[in-house]
Scaffold this motif. Structure first.
Motif, short mmCIF file in Angstrom:
data_model
loop_
_atom_site.label_atom_id
_atom_site.label_comp_id
_atom_site.label_asym_id
_atom_site.label_seq_id
_atom_site.Cartn_x
_atom_site.Cartn_y
_atom_site.Cartn_z
N THR A 83 0.81 -1.23 0.00
CA THR A 83 0.00 0.00 0.00
C THR A 83 0.84 1.27 0.00
OG1 THR A 83 -0.09 -0.01 2.42
CG2 THR A 83 -1.87 -1.16 1.25
N LEU A 84 2.08 1.17 -0.44
CA LEU A 84 3.02 2.29 -0.33
C LEU A 84 2.48 3.57 -0.94
CD1 LEU A 84 5.75 3.37 0.57
CD2 LEU A 84 6.70 2.57 -1.59
N ASN A 85 1.95 3.51 -2.14
CA ASN A 85 1.48 4.73 -2.80
C ASN A 85 0.40 5.43 -1.98
OD1 ASN A 85 1.56 6.56 -5.04
ND2 ASN A 85 -0.46 5.76 -5.61
N SER A 86 -0.57 4.72 -1.50
CA SER A 86 -1.65 5.36 -0.74
C SER A 86 -1.15 5.87 0.61
CB SER A 86 -2.85 4.42 -0.55
OG SER A 86 -2.49 3.32 0.25
N VAL A 87 -0.21 5.15 1.23
CA VAL A 87 0.34 5.61 2.50
C VAL A 87 1.12 6.90 2.29
CG1 VAL A 87 2.00 5.08 4.33
CG2 VAL A 87 0.39 3.32 3.57
N VAL A 88 1.94 6.95 1.27
CA VAL A 88 2.71 8.17 0.97
C VAL A 88 1.77 9.34 0.71
CG1 VAL A 88 4.25 9.26 -0.71
CG2 VAL A 88 4.79 6.98 0.18
N GLU A 89 0.74 9.11 -0.06
CA GLU A 89 -0.23 10.18 -0.33
C GLU A 89 -0.94 10.65 0.93
OE1 GLU A 89 -0.71 12.02 -3.05
OE2 GLU A 89 1.00 10.92 -3.87
N SER A 90 -1.27 9.73 1.82
CA SER A 90 -1.94 10.10 3.08
C SER A 90 -1.04 10.96 3.95
CB SER A 90 -2.35 8.84 3.85
OG SER A 90 -3.34 8.13 3.17
N VAL A 91 0.24 10.61 4.01
CA VAL A 91 1.18 11.39 4.82
C VAL A 91 1.45 12.74 4.15
CG1 VAL A 91 3.51 11.48 5.77
CG2 VAL A 91 2.20 9.34 5.88
N ALA A 92 1.68 12.72 2.85
CA ALA A 92 2.00 13.96 2.11
C ALA A 92 0.86 14.96 2.18
CB ALA A 92 2.34 13.64 0.66
N SER A 93 -0.37 14.48 2.18
CA SER A 93 -1.53 15.37 2.22
C SER A 93 -1.96 15.71 3.64
CB SER A 93 -2.69 14.74 1.47
OG SER A 93 -3.16 13.59 2.16
N ASN A 94 -1.22 15.21 4.63
CA ASN A 94 -1.52 15.40 6.05
C ASN A 94 -2.84 14.79 6.49
OD1 ASN A 94 0.86 16.78 6.95
ND2 ASN A 94 0.16 18.53 5.77
N THR A 95 -3.34 13.83 5.71
CA THR A 95 -4.50 13.06 6.16
C THR A 95 -4.10 12.26 7.39
OG1 THR A 95 -5.29 12.88 3.89
CG2 THR A 95 -6.20 11.33 5.46
N ILE A 96 -2.85 11.79 7.36
CA ILE A 96 -2.24 11.11 8.51
C ILE A 96 -0.96 11.87 8.82
CG2 ILE A 96 -1.19 8.98 9.35
CD1 ILE A 96 -3.00 7.44 7.46
N GLU A 97 -0.77 12.24 10.08
CA GLU A 97 0.39 13.05 10.48
C GLU A 97 1.71 12.29 10.34
OE1 GLU A 97 2.16 15.24 14.49
OE2 GLU A 97 0.27 14.16 14.60
N LYS A 98 1.68 11.03 10.74
CA LYS A 98 2.90 10.23 10.75
C LYS A 98 2.53 8.76 10.63
CE LYS A 98 2.66 10.30 15.77
NZ LYS A 98 1.33 10.87 15.81
N ILE A 99 3.47 7.97 10.17
CA ILE A 99 3.27 6.52 10.09
C ILE A 99 4.48 5.84 10.72
CG2 ILE A 99 3.17 4.52 8.54
CD1 ILE A 99 0.60 5.93 8.41
N ALA A 100 4.25 5.00 11.70
CA ALA A 100 5.31 4.18 12.28
C ALA A 100 5.34 2.87 11.50
CB ALA A 100 5.06 3.92 13.76
N ILE A 101 6.50 2.56 10.95
CA ILE A 101 6.65 1.34 10.15
C ILE A 101 7.30 0.28 11.04
CG2 ILE A 101 7.66 0.34 8.08
CD1 ILE A 101 7.65 3.30 6.98
N PHE A 102 6.62 -0.84 11.16
CA PHE A 102 7.07 -1.91 12.04
C PHE A 102 7.70 -3.04 11.23
CE2 PHE A 102 4.43 0.41 14.78
CZ PHE A 102 4.66 0.00 16.09
#
Length: 101
Positions: free
Chosen positions: A18-37
């Motif tokens: 889901t990399l593309n959608s995650v990057v877009e969510s972070v870039a658009s500030n829909t999500i502030e940050k993502i912790a990758i486990f």
């Protein structure tokens, strides 16, 4: 310590799908940050580029302020100013050094 909501955490395998959608969510500030486990442990945090630049600038400024504080400490041993001059004396000294003040 920073806390994360469920939507702010993702496993590395899921991130790969889901990399593309995650990057877009972070870039658009829909999500502030993502912790990758990886192996159930946080390894990396992804933030928007603008936020990274802001944090980096704050860190750089903090280092500068600490350097200034160190200089002040060196010049003021025991918290006392060893030598001081008046504003007029400072202007006179600067003018003697060829400064246009």
């Amino acid at each position: 310590m920073v806390s994360y909501t469920e939507k702010e955490m993702i496993g590395i395998t899921e991130l790969g799908r889901t990399l593309n959608s995650v990057v877009e969510s972070v870039a658009s500030n829909t999500i502030e940050k993502i912790a990758i486990f990886k192996s159930n442990k946080p390894k990396v945090v992804m933030i928007a580029f603008d936020e990274y630049q802001r944090i980096k600038e704050l860190a750089d400024n903090s280092l500068e302020y600490h350097a200034i504080a160190d200089i002040i400490d060196e010049r003021m041993p025991n918290g006392k100013l060893e030598h001081s001059i008046s504003h007029d004396e400072l202007i006179k000294e600067l003018r003697q050094r060829g400064k246009n003040v």
